[in-house]
Design a protein around this motif. Structure first.
Motif, PDB file in Angstrom:
ATOM      1  N   GLY A 199      71.956  44.519 -80.602  1.00 20.96           N
ATOM      2  CA  GLY A 199      71.991  44.123 -79.199  1.00 20.96           C
ATOM      3  C   GLY A 199      72.493  45.187 -78.255  1.00 20.96           C
ATOM      4  N   LYS A 200      72.394  46.470 -78.631  1.00 22.10           N
ATOM      5  CA  LYS A 200      72.938  47.521 -77.762  1.00 22.10           C
ATOM      6  C   LYS A 200      72.189  47.608 -76.438  1.00 22.10           C
ATOM      7  CE  LYS A 200      70.379  51.082 -80.339  1.00 22.10           C
ATOM      8  NZ  LYS A 200      69.888  50.141 -81.377  1.00 22.10           N
ATOM      9  N   THR A 201      70.861  47.428 -76.466  1.00 24.10           N
ATOM     10  CA  THR A 201      70.105  47.460 -75.211  1.00 24.10           C
ATOM     11  C   THR A 201      70.548  46.326 -74.308  1.00 24.10           C
ATOM     12  OG1 THR A 201      68.188  48.494 -76.254  1.00 24.10           O
ATOM     13  CG2 THR A 201      67.805  47.313 -74.197  1.00 24.10           C
ATOM     14  N   ALA A 202      70.677  45.131 -74.870  1.00 23.69           N
ATOM     15  CA  ALA A 202      71.123  43.987 -74.075  1.00 23.69           C
ATOM     16  C   ALA A 202      72.519  44.216 -73.528  1.00 23.69           C
ATOM     17  CB  ALA A 202      71.089  42.721 -74.930  1.00 23.69           C
ATOM     18  N   VAL A 203      73.386  44.822 -74.314  1.00 22.33           N
ATOM     19  CA  VAL A 203      74.740  45.124 -73.839  1.00 22.33           C
ATOM     20  C   VAL A 203      74.682  46.023 -72.607  1.00 22.33           C
ATOM     21  CG1 VAL A 203      76.824  46.462 -74.384  1.00 22.33           C
ATOM     22  CG2 VAL A 203      75.987  44.745 -75.994  1.00 22.33           C
ATOM     23  N   GLY A 204      73.854  47.067 -72.664  1.00 22.96           N
ATOM     24  CA  GLY A 204      73.749  47.972 -71.534  1.00 22.96           C
ATOM     25  C   GLY A 204      73.234  47.288 -70.285  1.00 22.96           C
ATOM     26  N   LEU A 205      72.193  46.458 -70.422  1.00 23.86           N
ATOM     27  CA  LEU A 205      71.629  45.770 -69.264  1.00 23.86           C
ATOM     28  C   LEU A 205      72.597  44.734 -68.702  1.00 23.86           C
ATOM     29  CD1 LEU A 205      67.972  45.276 -70.547  1.00 23.86           C
ATOM     30  CD2 LEU A 205      68.783  46.958 -68.883  1.00 23.86           C
ATOM     31  N   HIS A 206      73.275  44.033 -69.584  1.00 21.11           N
ATOM     32  CA  HIS A 206      74.225  43.031 -69.107  1.00 21.11           C
ATOM     33  C   HIS A 206      75.451  43.692 -68.491  1.00 21.11           C
ATOM     34  CE1 HIS A 206      71.560  40.485 -71.394  1.00 21.11           C
ATOM     35  NE2 HIS A 206      72.194  39.408 -70.972  1.00 21.11           N
ATOM     36  N   ARG A 207      75.809  44.871 -68.968  1.00 20.17           N
ATOM     37  CA  ARG A 207      76.912  45.579 -68.304  1.00 20.17           C
ATOM     38  C   ARG A 207      76.515  45.971 -66.881  1.00 20.17           C
ATOM     39  NH1 ARG A 207      79.992  51.399 -69.066  1.00 20.17           N
ATOM     40  NH2 ARG A 207      81.807  50.758 -67.850  1.00 20.17           N
ATOM     41  N   ALA A 208      75.266  46.414 -66.702  1.00 21.27           N
ATOM     42  CA  ALA A 208      74.794  46.735 -65.354  1.00 21.27           C
ATOM     43  C   ALA A 208      74.885  45.509 -64.449  1.00 21.27           C
ATOM     44  CB  ALA A 208      73.358  47.262 -65.417  1.00 21.27           C
ATOM     45  N   ALA A 209      74.444  44.355 -64.954  1.00 16.86           N
ATOM     46  CA  ALA A 209      74.511  43.125 -64.161  1.00 16.86           C
ATOM     47  C   ALA A 209      75.957  42.740 -63.857  1.00 16.86           C
ATOM     48  CB  ALA A 209      73.807  41.995 -64.913  1.00 16.86           C
ATOM     49  N   TYR A 210      76.837  42.911 -64.837  1.00 17.67           N
ATOM     50  CA  TYR A 210      78.254  42.580 -64.636  1.00 17.67           C
ATOM     51  C   TYR A 210      78.885  43.482 -63.580  1.00 17.67           C
ATOM     52  CZ  TYR A 210      83.259  42.205 -65.549  1.00 17.67           C
ATOM     53  OH  TYR A 210      84.608  42.033 -65.411  1.00 17.67           O
ATOM     54  N   LEU A 211      78.610  44.782 -63.642  1.00  7.64           N
ATOM     55  CA  LEU A 211      79.197  45.708 -62.674  1.00  7.64           C
ATOM     56  C   LEU A 211      78.676  45.441 -61.267  1.00  7.64           C
ATOM     57  CD1 LEU A 211      79.158  49.030 -64.732  1.00  7.64           C
ATOM     58  CD2 LEU A 211      81.127  47.580 -64.196  1.00  7.64           C
ATOM     59  N   LEU A 212      77.403  45.059 -61.151  1.00  5.75           N
ATOM     60  CA  LEU A 212      76.860  44.714 -59.839  1.00  5.75           C
ATOM     61  C   LEU A 212      77.538  43.464 -59.277  1.00  5.75           C
ATOM     62  CD1 LEU A 212      73.112  45.505 -60.461  1.00  5.75           C
ATOM     63  CD2 LEU A 212      74.482  46.435 -58.592  1.00  5.75           C
ATOM     64  N   TYR A 213      77.888  42.551 -60.139  1.00  8.68           N
ATOM     65  CA  TYR A 213      78.601  41.343 -59.709  1.00  8.68           C
ATOM     66  C   TYR A 213      80.004  41.691 -59.224  1.00  8.68           C
ATOM     67  CZ  TYR A 213      81.005  36.817 -60.186  1.00  8.68           C
ATOM     68  OH  TYR A 213      81.755  35.682 -59.967  1.00  8.68           O
ATOM     69  N   LEU A 214      80.676  42.576 -59.957  1.00  7.95           N
ATOM     70  CA  LEU A 214      82.076  42.885 -59.676  1.00  7.95           C
ATOM     71  C   LEU A 214      82.225  43.892 -58.529  1.00  7.95           C
ATOM     72  CD1 LEU A 214      84.546  41.734 -61.160  1.00  7.95           C
ATOM     73  CD2 LEU A 214      84.749  43.923 -62.347  1.00  7.95           C
ATOM     74  N   HIS A 215      81.257  44.802 -58.398  1.00  7.40           N
ATOM     75  CA  HIS A 215      81.363  45.874 -57.383  1.00  7.40           C
ATOM     76  C   HIS A 215      80.083  45.897 -56.549  1.00  7.40           C
ATOM     77  CE1 HIS A 215      84.865  47.420 -59.615  1.00  7.40           C
ATOM     78  NE2 HIS A 215      84.148  47.230 -60.706  1.00  7.40           N
ATOM     79  N   ARG A 216      79.732  44.749 -55.985  1.00  9.90           N
ATOM     80  CA  ARG A 216      78.442  44.580 -55.330  1.00  9.90           C
ATOM     81  C   ARG A 216      78.191  45.602 -54.233  1.00  9.90           C
ATOM     82  NH1 ARG A 216      74.208  42.141 -57.017  1.00  9.90           N
ATOM     83  NH2 ARG A 216      75.514  40.411 -57.693  1.00  9.90           N
ATOM     84  N   GLU A 217      79.067  45.695 -53.260  1.00  7.08           N
ATOM     85  CA  GLU A 217      78.813  46.569 -52.117  1.00  7.08           C
ATOM     86  C   GLU A 217      78.882  48.034 -52.507  1.00  7.08           C
ATOM     87  OE1 GLU A 217      77.596  45.666 -49.278  1.00  7.08           O
ATOM     88  OE2 GLU A 217      77.574  43.649 -50.142  1.00  7.08           O
ATOM     89  N   ARG A 218      79.823  48.389 -53.342  1.00  7.25           N
ATOM     90  CA  ARG A 218      79.954  49.794 -53.762  1.00  7.25           C
ATOM     91  C   ARG A 218      78.712  50.266 -54.498  1.00  7.25           C
ATOM     92  NH1 ARG A 218      84.828  51.980 -57.684  1.00  7.25           N
ATOM     93  NH2 ARG A 218      83.940  54.040 -58.170  1.00  7.25           N
ATOM     94  N   LEU A 219      78.217  49.468 -55.429  1.00  9.74           N
ATOM     95  CA  LEU A 219      77.046  49.873 -56.204  1.00  9.74           C
ATOM     96  C   LEU A 219      75.752  49.675 -55.428  1.00  9.74           C
ATOM     97  CD1 LEU A 219      77.978  48.689 -59.804  1.00  9.74           C
ATOM     98  CD2 LEU A 219      77.906  51.003 -58.904  1.00  9.74           C
ATOM     99  N   ARG A 220      75.762  48.809 -54.430  1.00  8.68           N
ATOM    100  CA  ARG A 220      74.571  48.682 -53.598  1.00  8.68           C
ATOM    101  C   ARG A 220      74.359  49.968 -52.806  1.00  8.68           C
ATOM    102  NH1 ARG A 220      74.134  43.050 -51.074  1.00  8.68           N
ATOM    103  NH2 ARG A 220      73.266  42.630 -53.147  1.00  8.68           N
ATOM    104  N   ARG A 221      75.437  50.633 -52.411  1.00  6.36           N
ATOM    105  CA  ARG A 221      75.327  51.898 -51.682  1.00  6.36           C
ATOM    106  C   ARG A 221      74.931  53.041 -52.601  1.00  6.36           C
ATOM    107  NH1 ARG A 221      80.124  49.892 -49.370  1.00  6.36           N
ATOM    108  NH2 ARG A 221      81.353  51.256 -50.727  1.00  6.36           N
ATOM    109  N   SER A 222      75.594  53.115 -53.763  1.00  2.78           N
ATOM    110  CA  SER A 222      75.354  54.260 -54.654  1.00  2.78           C
ATOM    111  C   SER A 222      74.219  54.017 -55.638  1.00  2.78           C
ATOM    112  CB  SER A 222      76.640  54.610 -55.424  1.00  2.78           C
ATOM    113  OG  SER A 222      77.080  53.491 -56.185  1.00  2.78           O
ATOM    114  N   GLY A 223      73.958  52.752 -55.981  1.00  2.00           N
ATOM    115  CA  GLY A 223      72.833  52.431 -56.845  1.00  2.00           C
ATOM    116  C   GLY A 223      73.160  52.415 -58.324  1.00  2.00           C
ATOM    117  N   VAL A 224      72.359  51.653 -59.066  1.00  2.00           N
ATOM    118  CA  VAL A 224      72.437  51.585 -60.529  1.00  2.00           C
ATOM    119  C   VAL A 224      71.075  52.011 -61.073  1.00  2.00           C
ATOM    120  CG1 VAL A 224      72.722  50.076 -62.533  1.00  2.00           C
ATOM    121  CG2 VAL A 224      74.191  49.777 -60.521  1.00  2.00           C
TER     122      VAL A 224
END
Length: 666
Positions: free
Chosen positions: A200-225
């Motif tokens: 599940g390493k691929t799923a871990v990576g994608l879910h981490r991206a989703a988690y970070l966007l949830y936690l740091h929405r505005e910061r990552l919306r500016r800099s991007g994922v």
């Protein structure tokens, strides 16, 4: 008092009612967003605000889309006297009270981490079973009584083993504690996941991206994922995961697309490509860029009406030397020299008149012909194409830049025997693209991302790593891969080297060895190859005792493949015939002649014929691996490729061979 069966039916009915109410609430949230979108231009104060509001609301509408085949929640937590349903996104009722908690919310972490030993105040953890979006069952773990099902949970097992049809699914309902720790790693932390097949390493990576966007929405919306995959087939396969979690603005690309500056119209011999991807080429390119600089030979005189301002040679040389020492990108350095020449001229004008001449005067002086001519002499304008064209077309230029780095033979490999007349007329190769990107990074810094997820990272070359490093210099990385699956000529043999090239040498390397998708019998067969692969990775182990493995010697590979596909069609799920690349068309024709439609790696048909070089990262319920000996013989790291092929099956694997099996698995 109702019988236990009646109580269960009542509970199930109540949960279904909650699901229906949650769907209505989500629809109401979306309709409200659509209403705001329709009237946004009338409430915004100006055109810019209206456009910004429109983009925000459009994104919100997309995030609130409901898929009736995907359940809104998959679990429930009973904590003290409160109940919380856990799902893919937050849903609230008309008063704002939560009906479903987002799986990324802090409280939802208990769903993945609470245990009988550490219940974290959770009395009961409930998992729900669904069939095409309809709630059909539930299963309780009474953690306060010491009851924990773990992987013996029938609902958990059914979800993991559900046939794979179409793109990759999210795993929010089945995330395991060790995966959850990685998913919830902090934004400033770079991690490398060494994951065996099916962990599940691929799923871990994608879910981490989703988690970070949830936690740091505005910061990552500016800099991007950014999500980087090995090829387009892989990106299509994972494309539905993040949107299913409500994240619709994550960029997805391949390394080749990321560095593409010019059309690729030629191919390098393997030996030449290997040199171009070598880390030493970064220094060669840097020397080439530095070689375009010089020192002022004469003073300059800048006309200003009837007067002329003069700057001597020595002040100019000191100025140029100081800017070079600052290590700026080349284009920035050129403009810094221009600005400092302007400052010297401005100082002279202030001394002469006693007042500052102002910005318009300064701009005119900085753009004057004498200043521009000096810049062109000591800091000429450059493009990446001009740099690499000059380097690979001129033996003397290459010899000077590669002195002490590349052997004479290596220089001969990468130098063009018959250069084109100009950079524009050059037939560039894919390997040239990493050199162009290296030069571009020295001339102007590229825009960076706040977080980058890189999958199948074991196949990154040092120069590709450097290209990614420039995009995440101030961001973090989730690196995903398996050293045993390295098939590129420059495939990594240790993560430390790759992380160094990525500029993240301190990133933790975390192994995942427990597989949830690939059956134990298939994993055991693939593990036989590990001693021959020359990589220091622990053998994988699988929690799945089901699945089917057949190794069949056959006389006619094509007819045997057709028979295996026919047999597999009796089961649910996807089917892939995986073979050496030159055999794909022949096998596809054999299936067509038998009346079986077979697509390619895009997964749009139930049956696919996939060349071995494109199967990495994909998975299928039934894999028919055709002639392992030909797969191994097709490339220098053929045994690694075979390891990849064997581990794509998540239910059944048929290995067909007319030639003897490779000794490593025979």
């Amino acid at each position: 008092m109702p019988a236990p069966e009646e109580r269960l039916e009542e509970e199930l009915a109540a949960e279904r009612a909650h699901l229906d109410a949650a769907r209505k609430a989500l629809r109401r949230m979306r309709e409200r967003a659509e209403g705001l979108f329709a009237t946004g231009d009338r409430v915004a104060g100006d055109a810019y605000s209206a456009e910004t509001l429109g983009r925000t609301l459009s994104r919100r509408i997309a995030e609130l889309a409901d898929n009736p085949d995907t359940p809104l929640f998959f679990g429930r937590l009973d904590i003290d006297s409160d109940r919380f349903h856990i799902g893919r996104r937050h849903v609230s009722d008309a008063t704002g009270e939560p009906m479903v908690l987002d799986w990324r919310a802090p409280l939802s972490r208990k769903f993945y981490q609470a245990s009988a030993r550490e219940p974290e105040r959770v009395r009961t953890r409930r998992r729900f079973g669904f069939v095409r979006g309809e709630l059909t069952s539930f299963e309780d773990e009474h953690l306060d009584r010491g009851q924990e099902l773990g992987t013996s949970s029938t609902i958990l097992t059914a979800e993991i083993e559900r046939p794979r049809v179409g793109p990759m699914r999210d795993i929010v309902a089945t995330i395991q504690p060790e995966q959850d720790e990685l998913v919830r790693a902090e934004l400033d932390r770079s991690i490398c996941v060494q994951g065996a097949p099916g962990t599940g390493k691929t799923a871990v990576g994608l879910h981490r991206a989703a988690y970070l966007l949830y936690l740091h929405r505005e910061r990552l919306r500016r800099s991007g994922v950014l999500v980087v995959g090995p090829n387009r087939a892989f990106l299509r396969y994972i494309s539905a995961v993040l949107p299913a979690l409500g994240e619709v603005e994550v960029a997805q690309t391949t390394v080749d697309e990321l560095v593409a500056r010019v059309p690729v119209r030629a191919a390098d011999p393997p030996a030449a490509a290997a040199v171009k991807h070598d880390a030493r080429m970064a220094t060669v390119v840097a020397r080439a860029v530095q070689g375009y600089g010089g020192q002022p030979a004469n003073p300059i005189e800048v006309p200003d009406g009837a007067y002329r301002w003069r700057i001597g040679v020595e002040p100019l040389r000191r100025l140029v030397a100081e800017v070079r020492a600052e290590g700026l990108p080349y284009a920035t350095g050129r403009e810094r020299v221009r600005a400092r020449i302007g400052a010297l001229l401005q100082r002279q004008a202030e001394v002469r008149s006693g007042e500052s001449p102002g910005e318009p005067w300064l701009r005119r002086m900085c753009r004057s012909k004498p200043v521009t001519a000096l810049l062109d002499e000591v800091w000429p304008p450059l493009t990446p194409e001009n740099v690499i064209y000059g380097l690979l077309s001129d033996p003397e230029a290459l010899g000077a830049a590669a002195d002490g780095l590349l052997t004479a033979h290596e220089q001969d490999l990468v130098r063009w025997a018959k250069p084109a007349r100009s950079p524009k007329a050059t037939r560039w190769t894919a390997a040239d693209q990493v050199l162009l990107d290296e030069a571009a990074g020295l001339i102007e810094r590229p825009a960076g991302f706040g977080h980058v997820v890189v999958d199948e990272a074991q196949d990154l070359s040092p120069m590709q790593c450097r290209a990614l490093a420039r995009r995440c210099e101030h961001g973090s990385v989730t690196l995903l891969g398996d050293l045993a699956q390295g098939t590129a000529p420059w495939a990594a043999t240790s993560w430390a080297e790759t992380l160094g090239h990525l500029g993240k040498p301190d990133a933790a390397v975390v192994p995942l060895t427990v597989g949830f998708r690939v059956p134990a019998a298939v994993v055991a067969l693939a593990n036989r190859l590990l001693p021959a692969l020359g990589t220091d990775v622990p053998p994988a182990r699988s929690l799945r005792g089901d699945g089917d493995l057949r190794v069949l010697p056959v006389a006619d590979l094509a007819s045997a493949a057709v028979a295996e596909v026919r047999a597999a069609l009796a089961y649910d799920g996807s089917i892939a015939v995986v073979c050496a690349d030159p055999d794909a068309d022949r096998l596809r024709s054999a299936l067509a002649a038998a009346g079986i439609e077979a697509g390619d790696a895009d997964g749009e048909t139930r049956v696919s014929v996939v060349p071995a070089s494109l199967v990495k990262g994909l998975e299928y319920d039934h894999v028919v691996a055709v002639e392992p000996a030909r797969i191994v013989a097709a490339e220098p790291r053929g045994l690694h490729r075979l390891y990849v092929v064997l581990t794509r099956a998540v239910s059944r694997l048929s290995v067909l061979h007319a030639e003897p099996l490779p000794e490593a698995i025979g």
